[in-house]
Design an enzyme around this catalytic site. Structure first.
Site, PDB file in Angstrom:
ATOM      1  N   SER A 127      67.346  -8.071  82.517  1.00 33.37           N
ATOM      2  CA  SER A 127      67.529  -8.443  81.108  1.00 33.37           C
ATOM      3  C   SER A 127      68.553  -7.570  80.394  1.00 33.37           C
ATOM      4  CB  SER A 127      66.176  -8.297  80.405  1.00 33.37           C
ATOM      5  OG  SER A 127      66.342  -8.296  79.011  1.00 33.37           O
ATOM      6  N   GLU A 129      68.034  -6.464  77.633  1.00 34.01           N
ATOM      7  CA  GLU A 129      67.258  -5.424  76.947  1.00 34.01           C
ATOM      8  C   GLU A 129      67.390  -4.072  77.651  1.00 34.01           C
ATOM      9  OE1 GLU A 129      65.016  -5.190  74.045  1.00 34.01           O
ATOM     10  OE2 GLU A 129      66.488  -6.727  73.610  1.00 34.01           O
ATOM     11  N   TYR A 151      59.197  -2.621  77.374  1.00 31.73           N
ATOM     12  CA  TYR A 151      59.687  -3.773  78.150  1.00 31.73           C
ATOM     13  C   TYR A 151      61.031  -3.444  78.799  1.00 31.73           C
ATOM     14  CZ  TYR A 151      61.957  -8.290  79.011  1.00 31.73           C
ATOM     15  OH  TYR A 151      62.647  -9.331  79.581  1.00 31.73           O
ATOM     16  N   PHE A 190      58.946 -15.893  69.779  1.00 33.49           N
ATOM     17  CA  PHE A 190      60.323 -15.395  69.795  1.00 33.49           C
ATOM     18  C   PHE A 190      61.048 -15.910  68.549  1.00 33.49           C
ATOM     19  CE2 PHE A 190      58.808 -15.543  74.135  1.00 33.49           C
ATOM     20  CZ  PHE A 190      59.135 -14.278  74.603  1.00 33.49           C
ATOM     21  N   VAL A 191      62.049 -15.141  68.086  1.00 27.82           N
ATOM     22  CA  VAL A 191      62.570 -15.410  66.746  1.00 27.82           C
ATOM     23  C   VAL A 191      63.243 -16.780  66.606  1.00 27.82           C
ATOM     24  CG1 VAL A 191      64.873 -14.299  66.923  1.00 27.82           C
ATOM     25  CG2 VAL A 191      63.602 -14.232  64.776  1.00 27.82           C
ATOM     26  N   THR A 192      63.955 -17.263  67.635  1.00 23.85           N
ATOM     27  CA  THR A 192      64.649 -18.561  67.497  1.00 23.85           C
ATOM     28  C   THR A 192      63.651 -19.695  67.270  1.00 23.85           C
ATOM     29  OG1 THR A 192      64.615 -18.744  69.892  1.00 23.85           O
ATOM     30  CG2 THR A 192      66.691 -17.999  68.876  1.00 23.85           C
ATOM     31  N   LYS A 194      60.461 -19.400  66.432  1.00 20.08           N
ATOM     32  CA  LYS A 194      59.678 -19.162  65.216  1.00 20.08           C
ATOM     33  C   LYS A 194      60.421 -19.768  64.025  1.00 20.08           C
ATOM     34  CE  LYS A 194      57.699 -15.332  62.546  1.00 20.08           C
ATOM     35  NZ  LYS A 194      57.428 -13.880  62.519  1.00 20.08           N
ATOM     36  N   ARG A 281      60.244  -3.393  64.563  1.00 21.47           N
ATOM     37  CA  ARG A 281      59.869  -2.716  65.807  1.00 21.47           C
ATOM     38  C   ARG A 281      60.047  -1.205  65.679  1.00 21.47           C
ATOM     39  NH1 ARG A 281      62.528  -7.256  69.910  1.00 21.47           N
ATOM     40  NH2 ARG A 281      61.224  -8.901  69.057  1.00 21.47           N
TER      41      ARG A 281
HETATM   42  P1  NDP Z   1      58.129 -16.473  79.425  1.00 15.64           P
HETATM   43  O1  NDP Z   1      57.460 -15.428  78.595  1.00 15.64           O
HETATM   44  O2  NDP Z   1      58.319 -17.836  78.859  1.00 15.64           O
HETATM   45  O3  NDP Z   1      57.343 -16.625  80.814  1.00 15.64           O
HETATM   46  C1  NDP Z   1      56.772 -15.530  81.446  1.00 15.64           C
HETATM   47  C2  NDP Z   1      56.028 -16.019  82.679  1.00 15.64           C
HETATM   48  O4  NDP Z   1      55.437 -14.889  83.351  1.00 15.64           O
HETATM   49  C3  NDP Z   1      54.869 -16.988  82.361  1.00 15.64           C
HETATM   50  O5  NDP Z   1      54.864 -18.021  83.323  1.00 15.64           O
HETATM   51  C4  NDP Z   1      53.644 -16.102  82.523  1.00 15.64           C
HETATM   52  O6  NDP Z   1      52.463 -16.797  82.892  1.00 15.64           O
HETATM   53  C5  NDP Z   1      54.093 -15.234  83.700  1.00 15.64           C
HETATM   54  N1  NDP Z   1      53.264 -14.034  83.853  1.00 15.64           N
HETATM   55  C6  NDP Z   1      52.917 -13.133  82.908  1.00 15.64           C
HETATM   56  N2  NDP Z   1      52.111 -12.192  83.434  1.00 15.64           N
HETATM   57  C7  NDP Z   1      51.928 -12.507  84.740  1.00 15.64           C
HETATM   58  C8  NDP Z   1      51.193 -11.945  85.801  1.00 15.64           C
HETATM   59  N3  NDP Z   1      50.460 -10.841  85.638  1.00 15.64           N
HETATM   60  N4  NDP Z   1      51.239 -12.539  87.021  1.00 15.64           N
HETATM   61  C9  NDP Z   1      51.969 -13.676  87.213  1.00 15.64           C
HETATM   62  N5  NDP Z   1      52.697 -14.260  86.235  1.00 15.64           N
HETATM   63  C10 NDP Z   1      52.671 -13.689  85.018  1.00 15.64           C
HETATM   64  O7  NDP Z   1      59.539 -15.844  79.873  1.00 15.64           O
HETATM   65  P2  NDP Z   1      60.955 -16.586  80.079  1.00 15.64           P
HETATM   66  O8  NDP Z   1      60.765 -17.811  80.844  1.00 15.64           O
HETATM   67  O9  NDP Z   1      61.658 -16.606  78.780  1.00 15.64           O
HETATM   68  O10 NDP Z   1      61.705 -15.493  80.976  1.00 15.64           O
HETATM   69  C11 NDP Z   1      61.611 -15.512  82.392  1.00 15.64           C
HETATM   70  C12 NDP Z   1      61.949 -14.128  82.928  1.00 15.64           C
HETATM   71  O11 NDP Z   1      63.263 -13.764  82.522  1.00 15.64           O
HETATM   72  C13 NDP Z   1      61.039 -12.994  82.422  1.00 15.64           C
HETATM   73  O12 NDP Z   1      60.935 -12.052  83.462  1.00 15.64           O
HETATM   74  C14 NDP Z   1      61.816 -12.401  81.266  1.00 15.64           C
HETATM   75  O13 NDP Z   1      61.446 -11.058  81.058  1.00 15.64           O
HETATM   76  C15 NDP Z   1      63.233 -12.542  81.776  1.00 15.64           C
HETATM   77  N6  NDP Z   1      64.285 -12.666  80.788  1.00 15.64           N
HETATM   78  C16 NDP Z   1      64.197 -13.630  79.826  1.00 15.64           C
HETATM   79  C17 NDP Z   1      65.210 -13.801  78.925  1.00 15.64           C
HETATM   80  C18 NDP Z   1      65.163 -14.838  77.859  1.00 15.64           C
HETATM   81  O14 NDP Z   1      65.971 -14.759  76.911  1.00 15.64           O
HETATM   82  N7  NDP Z   1      64.303 -15.835  77.962  1.00 15.64           N
HETATM   83  C19 NDP Z   1      66.436 -12.945  78.993  1.00 15.64           C
HETATM   84  C20 NDP Z   1      66.411 -11.986  80.075  1.00 15.64           C
HETATM   85  C21 NDP Z   1      65.380 -11.873  80.940  1.00 15.64           C
HETATM   86  P3  NDP Z   1      51.478 -17.458  81.776  1.00 15.64           P
HETATM   87  O15 NDP Z   1      52.113 -18.749  81.385  1.00 15.64           O
HETATM   88  O16 NDP Z   1      50.206 -17.622  82.499  1.00 15.64           O
HETATM   89  O17 NDP Z   1      51.412 -16.484  80.643  1.00 15.64           O
HETATM   90  P1  GDR Z   2      64.299 -10.171  72.132  1.00 11.48           P
HETATM   91  O1  GDR Z   2      63.907 -11.561  71.436  1.00 11.48           O
HETATM   92  O2  GDR Z   2      63.511  -9.041  71.621  1.00 11.48           O
HETATM   93  O3  GDR Z   2      65.793 -10.059  72.035  1.00 11.48           O
HETATM   94  O4  GDR Z   2      63.849 -10.413  73.645  1.00 11.48           O
HETATM   95  P2  GDR Z   2      63.112 -11.889  70.102  1.00 11.48           P
HETATM   96  O5  GDR Z   2      63.390 -13.317  69.800  1.00 11.48           O
HETATM   97  O6  GDR Z   2      61.684 -11.465  70.152  1.00 11.48           O
HETATM   98  O7  GDR Z   2      63.838 -10.942  68.999  1.00 11.48           O
HETATM   99  C1  GDR Z   2      65.242 -11.025  68.729  1.00 11.48           C
HETATM  100  C2  GDR Z   2      65.568 -10.196  67.484  1.00 11.48           C
HETATM  101  O8  GDR Z   2      65.017 -10.831  66.325  1.00 11.48           O
HETATM  102  C3  GDR Z   2      64.429  -9.835  65.500  1.00 11.48           C
HETATM  103  N1  GDR Z   2      63.361 -10.416  64.667  1.00 11.48           N
HETATM  104  C4  GDR Z   2      62.217 -10.967  65.116  1.00 11.48           C
HETATM  105  N2  GDR Z   2      61.766 -11.191  66.391  1.00 11.48           N
HETATM  106  C5  GDR Z   2      60.564 -11.803  66.531  1.00 11.48           C
HETATM  107  N3  GDR Z   2      60.107 -12.072  67.776  1.00 11.48           N
HETATM  108  N4  GDR Z   2      59.797 -12.183  65.445  1.00 11.48           N
HETATM  109  C6  GDR Z   2      60.218 -11.960  64.154  1.00 11.48           C
HETATM  110  O9  GDR Z   2      59.529 -12.308  63.209  1.00 11.48           O
HETATM  111  C7  GDR Z   2      61.491 -11.338  63.982  1.00 11.48           C
HETATM  112  N5  GDR Z   2      62.213 -10.994  62.891  1.00 11.48           N
HETATM  113  C8  GDR Z   2      63.346 -10.437  63.311  1.00 11.48           C
HETATM  114  C9  GDR Z   2      63.882  -8.803  66.489  1.00 11.48           C
HETATM  115  O10 GDR Z   2      63.652  -7.548  65.817  1.00 11.48           O
HETATM  116  C10 GDR Z   2      65.005  -8.768  67.520  1.00 11.48           C
HETATM  117  O11 GDR Z   2      65.980  -7.832  67.128  1.00 11.48           O
HETATM  118  C11 GDR Z   2      64.087 -11.647  74.313  1.00 11.48           C
HETATM  119  C12 GDR Z   2      62.955 -11.843  75.339  1.00 11.48           C
HETATM  120  O12 GDR Z   2      63.070 -13.128  75.899  1.00 11.48           O
HETATM  121  C13 GDR Z   2      63.056 -10.812  76.454  1.00 11.48           C
HETATM  122  O13 GDR Z   2      62.098 -11.116  77.477  1.00 11.48           O
HETATM  123  C14 GDR Z   2      64.468 -10.877  77.046  1.00 11.48           C
HETATM  124  O14 GDR Z   2      64.625  -9.936  78.081  1.00 11.48           O
HETATM  125  C15 GDR Z   2      65.493 -10.629  75.943  1.00 11.48           C
HETATM  126  O15 GDR Z   2      65.345 -11.629  74.961  1.00 11.48           O
HETATM  127  C16 GDR Z   2      66.923 -10.667  76.466  1.00 11.48           C
END
Ligand code: NDP
Ligand code: GDR
Length: 326
Positions: A127, A129, A151, A190-192, A194, A281
């Site tokens: 990621s 992050e 994280y 997640f913010v988008t 939400k 945060r």
């Molecule tokens: P989600 O939060 O939508 O999905 C996370 C998945 O992990 C869910 O299927 C969840 O299962 C599963 N999970 C959680 N805990 C466990 C566990 N103990 N054992 C097995 N499975 C588990 O994440 P995304 O699809 O958005 O992201 C996919 C991956 O990419 C993640 O690793 C994330 O950190 C990473 N990532 C995501 C980004 C993004 O912008 N989306 C950017 C960069 C990296 P359940 O449904 O049961 O909760």
């Molecule tokens: P992020 O995504 O932390 O980048 O991680 P998130 O959408 O949670 O936050 C993005 C930014 O928005 C600001 N923010 C808020 N965020 C949330 N969730 N809720 C709020 O109300 C809010 N208001 C402002 C946050 O402070 C932050 O700066 C995501 C996840 O998918 C990770 O698993 C992944 O690795 C990274 O993206 C790349």
């Protein structure tokens, strides 16, 4: 028929990736955790072709068993505790799943492959992050990590453990350093999503306002459907490697609000949005923007959807979904 195992298949990326692989003719196996996970049914409804296997990233014996059943050619490790804000409140759980879970998957894959390590290809979901307090702009594969959350620290561990297995055991293990990617399937925490949900509900008269944290934070946001294609491309390469996947453009949460509200004809959103310190945060990542030139030249990958179209698509989806409940 190639065989793929996906962890995190019930998440946003897991669903898109499973659809992509089924469309390419793969036999897809998905790891689902828990005794009675409600997402099992949802997954079956969306992609009935997927074979669901029970297991947990914290339980290496379950992963070894699943590997034996799935007998995968490709393993995509997408499972994680993925909400950054939640990771401060559950730092040990985040470390167990998001960091040690990667080690468990690598080890289960290595044991399954036996002497012929090249028979399985492994993808790790790293990621942006990991860059946190960014040490250079834009961030690329060689940028020094400086994670700002439990994280982010866990992802750095998983990233380097994947590199270590590649270097120690000659495994075909690659990491995609993906920047934020979104879709109508994004979790509402997640913010988008939400924002897209709240804007749709405000437009429909179902909600009065929306509480957010840091509006100045800026992210490189792309479309999840484009990003899972990059994962697949990485595992088709003759050599394993690490790739940044990003659009190269960063937008603030304020820009996101502008695009989302304007999609429903509201130009001045100031009366609808309030700041709530509970969404701030302990340490935020202020600005991320990725340089994906390596992925563009080696994988032939590029994002297809721009940020404004992505936000419009999410708001349109939520308007339809919420409107249907009226
Ligand atoms: P989600 O939060 O939508 O999905 C996370 C998945 O992990 C869910 O299927 C969840 O299962 C599963 N999970 C959680 N805990 C466990 C566990 N103990 N054992 C097995 N499975 C588990 O994440 P995304 O699809 O958005 O992201 C996919 C991956 O990419 C993640 O690793 C994330 O950190 C990473 N990532 C995501 C980004 C993004 O912008 N989306 C950017 C960069 C990296 P359940 O449904 O049961 O909760
Ligand atoms: P992020 O995504 O932390 O980048 O991680 P998130 O959408 O949670 O936050 C993005 C930014 O928005 C600001 N923010 C808020 N965020 C949330 N969730 N809720 C709020 O109300 C809010 N208001 C402002 C946050 O402070 C932050 O700066 C995501 C996840 O998918 C990770 O698993 C992944 O690795 C990274 O993206 C790349």
């Amino acid at each position: 028929m190639p065989r793929a195992l996906i962890t995190g298949i019930t998440g946003q990326d897991g669903l898109y990736l499973a659809e992509l692989l089924v469309g390419k003719g793969y036999e897809v196996f998905g790891l689902v955790r828990g005794q009675n996970n409600p997402k099992r049914e949802l997954l079956h409804r969306i992609i009935p072709q997927v074979h669901i296997l029970t297991g947990d990233l914290t339980d290496v014996s379950s992963l070894i068993r699943v590997m034996g059943i799935a007998q995968p050619d490709e393993v995509y490790n997408l499972g994680a505790v993925s909400l950054v804000a939640y990771s401060w409140e559950n730092a040990a759980l985040t470390s167990d799943v998001t960091a040690l879970g990667v080690l468990n998957m690598l080890e289960a894959t290595r044991l399954y492959a036996g002497r012929d390590v090249s028979k399985v290809r492994f993808y790790q979901a790293s990621s942006s992050e990991m860059f946190g307090k960014a040490q250079e702009v834009p961030q690329k594969e060689t940028t020094l990590p400086w994670p700002r959350s439990p994280y982010g620290v866990a992802k750095v561990y998983g990233h380097y453990m994947t590199i270590n297995y590649r270097e120690s055991y000659a495994m075909h293990a690659s990491s995609g350093i993906l920047f934020n990617h979104e879709s109508p399937r994004r979790g509402p925490e997640f913010v988008t999503r939400k924002i897209s949900l709240a804007v749709a509900r405000i437009k429909l008269g179902l909600q009065r306002d929306l509480a957010l944290g840091n509006l100045e934070a800026s992210r490189d946001w792309g479309f999840a459907g484009d990003y899972v294609d990059a994962m697949w491309r990485m595992l088709q390469q003759p050599q394993p490697d690490d790739y940044v996947i990003a659009t190269g453009k960063s937008h603030s949460v304020r820009d996101l609000l502008d695009f989302a509200f304007s999609a429903v004809g509201i130009d001045d959103w100031s009366g609808y949005v309030k700041m709530d310190p509970k969404f701030l945060r302990p340490a935020d990542v202020e600005m991320l923007v990725g340089d994906s030139s390596k992925a563009r030249s080696v994988l032939g990958w590029k994002p297809q959807m721009d940020f404004r179209s992505l936000v419009q698509m999410m708001v349109a989806h939520d308007l339809k979904e919420q409107g249907a409940r009226l």
